[in-house]
Design an enzyme around this catalytic site. Structure first.
Site, short mmCIF file in Angstrom:
data_model
loop_
_atom_site.label_atom_id
_atom_site.label_comp_id
_atom_site.label_asym_id
_atom_site.label_seq_id
_atom_site.Cartn_x
_atom_site.Cartn_y
_atom_site.Cartn_z
N LYS A 99 0.73 -1.33 -0.07
CA LYS A 99 -0.04 -0.04 -0.03
C LYS A 99 0.81 1.16 -0.22
O LYS A 99 2.22 1.09 0.15
CB LYS A 99 -0.81 0.03 1.31
CG LYS A 99 -1.86 -1.29 1.21
CD LYS A 99 -2.88 -1.15 2.35
CE LYS A 99 -3.96 -2.27 2.69
NZ LYS A 99 -4.87 -2.23 3.62
N TYR A 128 -12.16 -2.46 -3.42
CA TYR A 128 -12.71 -2.46 -2.07
C TYR A 128 -14.34 -2.57 -1.84
O TYR A 128 -15.14 -1.96 -1.12
CB TYR A 128 -12.29 -1.15 -1.43
CG TYR A 128 -10.94 -1.45 -0.87
CD1 TYR A 128 -10.53 -2.68 -0.01
CD2 TYR A 128 -9.88 -0.42 -1.04
CE1 TYR A 128 -9.21 -2.76 0.39
CE2 TYR A 128 -8.43 -0.75 -0.40
CZ TYR A 128 -8.23 -1.87 0.02
OH TYR A 128 -6.91 -1.92 0.40
N THR A 172 -5.26 -7.97 10.13
CA THR A 172 -5.36 -6.70 9.46
C THR A 172 -5.36 -5.50 10.66
O THR A 172 -4.62 -4.55 10.04
CB THR A 172 -7.03 -6.67 9.10
OG1 THR A 172 -7.25 -7.86 8.20
CG2 THR A 172 -7.22 -5.58 8.37
N ARG A 230 3.00 -7.04 9.22
CA ARG A 230 2.07 -6.06 9.79
C ARG A 230 2.57 -5.95 11.33
O ARG A 230 2.69 -4.93 11.84
CB ARG A 230 0.53 -6.06 9.93
CG ARG A 230 0.17 -5.87 8.48
CD ARG A 230 -1.32 -6.50 8.30
NE ARG A 230 -2.11 -6.01 7.09
CZ ARG A 230 -2.89 -6.74 6.54
NH1 ARG A 230 -3.49 -7.77 7.15
NH2 ARG A 230 -3.55 -6.05 5.38
N ASN A 234 -1.94 -0.33 6.97
CA ASN A 234 -1.33 -1.45 7.34
C ASN A 234 -0.37 -2.10 6.25
O ASN A 234 -0.34 -3.29 6.41
CB ASN A 234 -2.35 -2.45 7.86
CG ASN A 234 -3.44 -2.70 6.87
OD1 ASN A 234 -3.37 -1.99 5.90
ND2 ASN A 234 -4.31 -3.45 7.31
N HIS A 253 -1.96 -5.29 1.35
CA HIS A 253 -3.26 -5.91 0.95
C HIS A 253 -2.95 -7.21 0.41
O HIS A 253 -2.12 -7.42 -0.22
CB HIS A 253 -4.13 -5.18 0.12
CG HIS A 253 -5.28 -6.07 -0.27
ND1 HIS A 253 -6.45 -5.86 0.27
CD2 HIS A 253 -5.64 -6.77 -1.25
CE1 HIS A 253 -7.32 -6.97 -0.30
NE2 HIS A 253 -6.69 -7.39 -1.31
N GLU A 274 -9.49 -10.01 -7.83
CA GLU A 274 -8.51 -8.82 -7.67
C GLU A 274 -7.20 -9.03 -8.76
O GLU A 274 -7.00 -8.20 -9.19
CB GLU A 274 -7.89 -8.74 -6.23
CG GLU A 274 -8.97 -8.50 -5.36
CD GLU A 274 -8.75 -8.84 -3.70
OE1 GLU A 274 -7.55 -9.23 -3.60
OE2 GLU A 274 -9.48 -8.30 -2.92
#
Ligand code: CMP
Length: 143
Positions: free
Chosen positions: A9, A49, A91, A102, A112, A115, A126
């Site tokens: 991310k 999302y 998460t 994480r 975080n 993904h 995805e």
């Protein structure tokens, strides 16, 4: 062989963690079969999302994921979907164990770092959203 979609991310890219993250999956024994550094358009973020559309944090989520470049990847290997999730950690970084991505690098649930698809169905969806079939490579079996 199973494939999954993983994405560093904007916070992970900004913190120069692409190499660290790629290295963890390479060392584990998975193969990188697709990758691109990209800025996600809002429409793609909303599609990606989509399942969180009704959540109060949806706007924040889309805003964050489109705030800077991401590193989108497709990884291949045995049980890669669930094992990558284990390697990523929970998460919410408050609950992610040390040793996970994480657990080692993130503090808040919004930022975080990474993904990863949570099921074979989301992996397929995805991967299809982010990659064309011809952008994925196949490794030689004995390489
Ligand atoms: P990800 O695996 O990318 O999928 C959905 C994301 O929503 C999740 O990681 C978190 O980063 C984010 N998320 C979950 N809960 C919250 C929350 N309460 N506030 C902001 N973001 C959240």
């Amino acid at each position: 062989m199973e494939k999954t979609f993983l994405m560093v991310k904007p916070d992970g890219v900004q913190r120069n963690l692409i190499g660290e993250i790629v290295s963890r999956f390479e060392k584990k024994g998975y193969q990188l079969v697709g990758a691109k550094l990209m800025q996600i358009p809002t429409e793609l973020a909303e599609q990606h999302y989509g399942e969180h559309k009704e959540r109060p944090f949806f706007g924040e989520l889309v805003e964050f994921i489109t705030s800077g470049p991401v590193f989108a990847m497709v990884w291949e290997g045995e049980n890669v979907i669930s094992t990558a999730r284990l390697m990523m950690g929970a998460t919410n970084p408050k609950e992610s164990a040390p040793g996970t991505i994480r657990g080692d690098f993130a503090v808040t649930v919004g930022k975080n770092i990474i993904h990863g698809s949570d099921s074979p169905e989301s992996a397929e969806r995805e991967i299809g959203l982010f990659f064309k079939q011809e952008e994925l490579v196949a490794y030689a079996k004995d390489a």
